[in-house]
Design a protein around this motif. Structure first.
Motif, PDB file in Angstrom:
ATOM      1  N   LEU A 197       0.828  -1.204   0.000  1.00  0.00           N
ATOM      2  CA  LEU A 197       0.000   0.000   0.000  1.00  0.00           C
ATOM      3  C   LEU A 197       0.863   1.255   0.000  1.00  0.00           C
ATOM      4  CD1 LEU A 197      -2.715  -0.904   2.658  1.00  0.00           C
ATOM      5  CD2 LEU A 197      -2.898  -1.077   0.180  1.00  0.00           C
ATOM      6  N   THR A 198       0.325   2.318  -0.576  1.00  0.00           N
ATOM      7  CA  THR A 198       0.913   3.644  -0.489  1.00  0.00           C
ATOM      8  C   THR A 198       0.212   4.409   0.625  1.00  0.00           C
ATOM      9  OG1 THR A 198       1.485   3.705  -2.836  1.00  0.00           O
ATOM     10  CG2 THR A 198       1.287   5.816  -1.716  1.00  0.00           C
ATOM     11  N   PHE A 199       0.990   5.060   1.494  1.00  0.00           N
ATOM     12  CA  PHE A 199       0.436   5.796   2.625  1.00  0.00           C
ATOM     13  C   PHE A 199       0.710   7.288   2.459  1.00  0.00           C
ATOM     14  CE2 PHE A 199       0.882   1.542   4.265  1.00  0.00           C
ATOM     15  CZ  PHE A 199      -0.225   1.378   5.082  1.00  0.00           C
ATOM     16  N   TRP A 200      -0.296   8.100   2.848  1.00  0.00           N
ATOM     17  CA  TRP A 200      -0.187   9.553   2.793  1.00  0.00           C
ATOM     18  C   TRP A 200      -0.314  10.129   4.206  1.00  0.00           C
ATOM     19  CZ3 TRP A 200      -2.873   6.681  -0.795  1.00  0.00           C
ATOM     20  CH2 TRP A 200      -2.412   6.763  -2.105  1.00  0.00           C
ATOM     21  N   ALA A 201       0.426  11.202   4.454  1.00  0.00           N
ATOM     22  CA  ALA A 201       0.541  11.755   5.808  1.00  0.00           C
ATOM     23  C   ALA A 201      -0.790  12.265   6.331  1.00  0.00           C
ATOM     24  CB  ALA A 201       1.577  12.874   5.815  1.00  0.00           C
ATOM     25  N   ASP A 202      -1.057  11.956   7.604  1.00  0.00           N
ATOM     26  CA  ASP A 202      -2.210  12.504   8.331  1.00  0.00           C
ATOM     27  C   ASP A 202      -1.780  13.399   9.480  1.00  0.00           C
ATOM     28  OD1 ASP A 202      -4.649  11.356   7.119  1.00  0.00           O
ATOM     29  OD2 ASP A 202      -3.727   9.452   7.657  1.00  0.00           O
ATOM     30  N   GLY A 203      -0.508  13.406   9.820  1.00  0.00           N
ATOM     31  CA  GLY A 203      -0.048  14.259  10.903  1.00  0.00           C
ATOM     32  C   GLY A 203       1.266  13.783  11.475  1.00  0.00           C
ATOM     33  N   GLU A 204       1.846  14.622  12.329  1.00  0.00           N
ATOM     34  CA  GLU A 204       3.102  14.312  13.009  1.00  0.00           C
ATOM     35  C   GLU A 204       3.005  14.837  14.435  1.00  0.00           C
ATOM     36  OE1 GLU A 204       7.925  14.737  12.273  1.00  0.00           O
ATOM     37  OE2 GLU A 204       6.535  16.094  11.249  1.00  0.00           O
ATOM     38  N   SER A 205       3.403  14.031  15.417  1.00  0.00           N
ATOM     39  CA  SER A 205       3.306  14.411  16.821  1.00  0.00           C
ATOM     40  C   SER A 205       4.571  15.132  17.268  1.00  0.00           C
ATOM     41  CB  SER A 205       3.079  13.174  17.681  1.00  0.00           C
ATOM     42  OG  SER A 205       4.295  12.452  17.845  1.00  0.00           O
ATOM     43  N   PRO A 206       4.505  15.885  18.362  1.00  0.00           N
ATOM     44  CA  PRO A 206       5.718  16.519  18.898  1.00  0.00           C
ATOM     45  C   PRO A 206       6.801  15.516  19.275  1.00  0.00           C
ATOM     46  CG  PRO A 206       3.750  17.508  19.858  1.00  0.00           C
ATOM     47  CD  PRO A 206       3.292  16.301  19.096  1.00  0.00           C
ATOM     48  N   ASP A 207       6.433  14.253  19.526  1.00  0.00           N
ATOM     49  CA  ASP A 207       7.403  13.223  19.883  1.00  0.00           C
ATOM     50  C   ASP A 207       7.993  12.500  18.684  1.00  0.00           C
ATOM     51  OD1 ASP A 207       7.078  13.714  22.608  1.00  0.00           O
ATOM     52  OD2 ASP A 207       5.351  12.384  22.727  1.00  0.00           O
ATOM     53  N   GLY A 208       7.640  12.919  17.447  1.00  0.00           N
ATOM     54  CA  GLY A 208       8.252  12.339  16.268  1.00  0.00           C
ATOM     55  C   GLY A 208       7.489  11.200  15.631  1.00  0.00           C
ATOM     56  N   TRP A 209       6.286  10.883  16.120  1.00  0.00           N
ATOM     57  CA  TRP A 209       5.475   9.854  15.484  1.00  0.00           C
ATOM     58  C   TRP A 209       4.823  10.424  14.221  1.00  0.00           C
ATOM     59  CZ3 TRP A 209       5.314   4.793  16.576  1.00  0.00           C
ATOM     60  CH2 TRP A 209       5.742   4.366  17.835  1.00  0.00           C
TER      61      TRP A 209
END
Length: 375
Positions: free
Chosen positions: A224-236
């Motif tokens: 599968l191809t994945f597209w960004a939904d967000g990034e946390s302050p902890d780097g996730w």
């Protein structure tokens, strides 16, 4: 007889009234015809000048006093995948459903119609709050992203020809848009050397300056191809993928720690502090769990997969303290649910609601991998 006489008088007055406009049209047609015979170039200049004068103008500052002091933003009219050219643009209200406000203003898509007339709509799809409290939304067309400054109400993004919608905007902790760079993007050629066959490439795009401040690779997994939904302050990193065989899949990925987890679901969203994750599971339930502990807790059923299209729903919006979420249904109703008790409160009609952060909630800075400006 009296009624008939009044009716005839009314019809005669109506004919005389319309005749005035008919003469105006005849005179205008004659002038245009004369211009076409004498000087075709002058006729073209006249038409283009008239188009410029009568074209809709997108407001540079649609909210002169700053955005309204309401926590919830939403789409007031039809859902993101329905075409409505007369839609209201943005709605705002408090989490208890009070003080509802709705606004309408033109947005220019970047497409040109006859004689260079810009295509205008009034529909702001998927309004999302950035971590800094700015408002970002998608519109149809080539120039499809806008940012409204939360304090000044000024609009940015008209020159950022880099985002392909419609999809909910995703951000890094500094509030920069995580925009995929694919061959349709204006930035693709500048960064194609950073493409990897085993990953999708996203830019960290500052919508205020139209500059790129780093790149993000998201691995392709399970075919599968994945597209960004967000990034946390902890780097996730949070990303979504889909196929007819697997349905919706969510990727939770930590590049620095080499951790990754793929599980079924759609519409994921981090809490404001990055400690919690919310998403819709395949049965249509809104689910929450700690980011680093796969212990899902179902809160409420939002849609029935057998009868309703739930996959397009915007991610739920977290309250700043992480105790409540706002979400929408396929029927265009909005609700707030308490993460601890499961108690649900209806907010009324609307689509794709999101919850405003409490203030400047920046995360750790990222190393600059490459930088460029959209030409």
């Amino acid at each position: 007889m009296g009624i008939l006489r009044h009716l005839l008088d009314f019809l005669m007055a109506l004919v005389l009234y319309l005749a005035q406009f008919l003469w105006v049209l005849i005179v205008l047609a004659g002038v245009l015809g004369l211009l076409a015979l004498v000087c075709p170039g002058l006729l073209w200049l006249s038409l283009t000048a008239w188009v410029r004068l009568t074209s809709p103008q997108e407001p540079a500052q649609p909210f002169p006093e700053g955005l309204p002091d309401r926590e919830i933003v939403f789409m007031p009219d039809a859902g993101p995948h329905e075409t409505r050219w007369d839609s209201r643009t943005l709605g705002f209200l408090h989490p208890d459903g009070s003080s509802r406000l709705e606004f309408t203003f033109p947005l220019l898509t970047g497409y040109r119609l006859m004689f260079g007339h810009p295509e205008a709509v009034s529909k702001a799809s998927y309004p999302r709050w950035s971590p800094q409290g700015d408002l970002v939304f998608i519109i149809d067309g080539r120039l499809s992203v806008r940012l409204i400054d939360g304090r000044t109400g000024r609009t940015y993004g008209q020159d950022c020809d880099a985002f392909e919608g419609p999809a909910p905007p995703a951000f890094d902790p500094q509030g920069r848009l995580l925009a995929e760079l694919d061959p349709r993007s204006a930035l693709y050629e500048a960064y194609r050397a950073f493409q990897r066959p085993e990953a999708t490439l996203h830019a960290r795009l500052d919508l205020r300056t139209c500059r790129v401040h780093g790149l993000l690779h998201i691995p392709r997994l399970e075919g599968l191809t994945f597209w960004a939904d967000g990034e946390s302050p902890d780097g996730w990193i949070l990303a979504s993928g889909w196929s007819a065989q697997t349905g919706g899949r969510i990727l939770l990925y930590h590049p620095a720690r080499g951790l990754q987890e793929v599980f079924p679901g759609s519409g994921p969203a981090f809490s404001r502090d990055g400690a919690w994750l919310a998403y819709y599971d395949p049965e249509g339930y809104l689910v929450v769990r700690p980011v680093e502990a796969p212990r899902p807790q179902r809160l409420v059923r939002v849609f029935d997969p057998a009868t309703e299209q739930g996959g397009w729903l915007a991610p739920p919006g977290w309250s700043p303290d992480g105790t409540r979420l706002v979400y929408g249904t396929p029927q265009g109703r909005m609700f707030v649910v308490d993460r601890r008790t499961g108690q649900v409160r209806e907010l009324g009609p609307g689509w794709a609601p999101d919850w405003r952060p409490s203030g400047d909630e920046g995360g750790r800075p990222h190393a600059l991998e490459n930088a460029g400006r959209i030409r």
